[in-house]
Design a protein around this motif. Structure first.
Motif, PDB file in Angstrom:
ATOM      1  N   LYS A 291      50.034  50.555  36.407  1.00  0.00           N
ATOM      2  CA  LYS A 291      49.586  49.152  36.526  1.00  0.00           C
ATOM      3  C   LYS A 291      48.469  49.035  37.561  1.00  0.00           C
ATOM      4  O   LYS A 291      48.447  49.753  38.564  1.00  0.00           O
ATOM      5  CB  LYS A 291      50.751  48.245  36.959  1.00  0.00           C
TER       6      LYS A 291
ATOM      7  N   ALA B 255      47.743  45.791  38.757  1.00  0.00           N
ATOM      8  CA  ALA B 255      48.121  44.570  39.491  1.00  0.00           C
ATOM      9  C   ALA B 255      49.525  44.211  39.019  1.00  0.00           C
ATOM     10  O   ALA B 255      50.009  44.748  38.024  1.00  0.00           O
ATOM     11  CB  ALA B 255      47.150  43.423  39.178  1.00  0.00           C
TER      12      ALA B 255
ATOM     13  N   ARG C 286      49.576  38.755  38.773  1.00  0.00           N
ATOM     14  CA  ARG C 286      48.242  38.991  39.372  1.00  0.00           C
ATOM     15  C   ARG C 286      48.214  38.688  40.884  1.00  0.00           C
ATOM     16  O   ARG C 286      47.148  38.692  41.485  1.00  0.00           O
ATOM     17  CB  ARG C 286      47.142  38.149  38.717  1.00  0.00           C
TER      18      ARG C 286
ATOM     19  N   SER D  12      46.963  42.799  43.783  1.00  0.00           N
ATOM     20  CA  SER D  12      46.059  43.727  43.108  1.00  0.00           C
ATOM     21  C   SER D  12      45.482  44.708  44.116  1.00  0.00           C
ATOM     22  O   SER D  12      44.890  45.710  43.763  1.00  0.00           O
ATOM     23  CB  SER D  12      44.937  42.976  42.400  1.00  0.00           C
ATOM     24  N   SER D  13      45.691  44.404  45.399  1.00  0.00           N
ATOM     25  CA  SER D  13      45.206  45.287  46.440  1.00  0.00           C
ATOM     26  C   SER D  13      46.431  46.005  47.015  1.00  0.00           C
ATOM     27  O   SER D  13      47.163  45.422  47.806  1.00  0.00           O
ATOM     28  CB  SER D  13      44.492  44.436  47.494  1.00  0.00           C
TER      29      SER D  13
ATOM     30  N   THR E  43      38.459  39.673  37.543  1.00  0.00           N
ATOM     31  CA  THR E  43      38.465  40.462  38.775  1.00  0.00           C
ATOM     32  C   THR E  43      37.633  39.767  39.838  1.00  0.00           C
ATOM     33  O   THR E  43      38.047  39.648  40.996  1.00  0.00           O
ATOM     34  CB  THR E  43      37.916  41.886  38.489  1.00  0.00           C
TER      35      THR E  43
ATOM     36  N   GLY F 245      38.294  44.490  35.540  1.00  0.00           N
ATOM     37  CA  GLY F 245      39.661  44.929  35.311  1.00  0.00           C
ATOM     38  C   GLY F 245      39.868  45.587  33.955  1.00  0.00           C
ATOM     39  O   GLY F 245      38.925  46.060  33.297  1.00  0.00           O
TER      40      GLY F 245
END
Ligand SMILES: NC(=O)c1ccc[n+]([C@@H]2O[C@H](COP(=O)([O-])OP(=O)(O)OC[C@H]3O[C@@H](n4cnc5c(N)ncnc54)[C@H](OP(=O)(O)O)[C@@H]3O)[C@@H](O)[C@H]2O)c1
Length: 235
Positions: free
Chosen positions: A22, A24, A28, A31-32, A58, A165
């Motif tokens: 995955k 994210a 959502r 994502s980091s 993104t 993304g």
């Protein structure tokens, strides 16, 4: 530093991925999730690219500006004969990008929006006011081969870094345009079939059509695996 002599830029995709594939969480919200070393890797790659590209979700889901980052990376660019700042490319079929996204608040280099005729006249004007160029690249779908040829010819983009993304990546893979995939494998599991992966669009429906890569390098740093895949053939 590899570039293509062909009419297309040399295209790199760079992504961080959990052990279950995955990029994210399903909502959502996260994502980091990769290390500071992975972020450095991203900046190192940006410092080799004429242009950095990302999809609309993104760009508007995080405070990113797609730029080269700290001065030491700009210095590296200059030493390599590149401009101090890379071009920035945003991809949006419908023009739905958040007009307040951070990327538009940094004016250090041109912003190019690749889009389609689906964008209505009002939205097109708004995007034209924000970006340096809004390029229509198809009626309903973006013709990436034509778009990338244009980037090479008109903007002299020899190396293009695509930062996702998943939906955007999928289209670029399907167009047969990805030369190298940089994938950082992170020891986390997000689960959930709705969570995005590195390639999420229409995909390929049979094995013979699948894009093929071989492993160029794999290096463990700390708790992460930094891998590079190169495409085995080019259409
Ligand atoms: N872990 C990582 O390394 C990493 C990297 C990047 C992103 N992410 C995460 O991934 C998520 C976003 O991924 P995503 O797949 O949902 O979105 P995405 O690919 O960033 O953006 C999707 C949007 O981009 C446009 N787009 C994508 N493909 C297109 C095509 N073929 N033609 C024209 N327009 C196209 C469309 O915009 P319109 O709707 O405007 O038409 C589409 O809705 C975010 O949570 C982000 O933070 C993670």
């Amino acid at each position: 530093m590899k570039t293509n002599k062909s009419k297309f830029p040399f295209v790199l995709v760079n992504m961080a991925m959990t052990a279950d594939g995955k990029i994210a969480t399903a909502n959502r919200a996260v994502s980091s999730f990769a290390s500071a070393r992975d972020h450095e890797h991203l900046l190192e790659l940006r410092a080799t690219a004429d242009a950095v590209m990302a999809g609309a979700r993104t760009v508007d889901s995080a405070p990113i500006n797609l730029g080269p980052g700290p001065a030491r990376y700009r210095k590296k660019r200059l030493q390599r004969g590149l401009g101090a700042y890379n071009l920035r490319v945003i991809v949006s079929r419908s023009g739905s990008i958040n007009l307040r996204a951070q990327v538009f608040q940094h004016r250090f280099s041109p912003i190019i929006i690749l889009t389609t005729r689906r964008v209505d006249a009002r939205r097109l004007k708004q995007l034209q006011a924000l970006a340096d160029v809004v390029k229509i690249c198809g009626r309903n779908e973006i013709n990436f081969r034509a778009a990338f040829r244009w980037l090479r010819k008109r903007w002299r983009v020899k190396r293009l870094l695509c930062e996702g993304g998943g939906e955007l990546n999928d289209a670029v893979f399907r167009a047969g345009l990805v030369d190298e995939l940089h994938l950082t494998l992170c020891p986390k599991i997000f689960g959930d079939r709705r969570a995005p992966t590195i390639a999420d669009g229409r995909g390929f429906s049979h094995l013979a059509a699948a894009e093929r890569f071989r492993i160029k390098s794999a290096r463990r740093i700390g708790d992460e695996l930094f891998t590079v895949f190169e495409r085995t053939s080019r259409t």
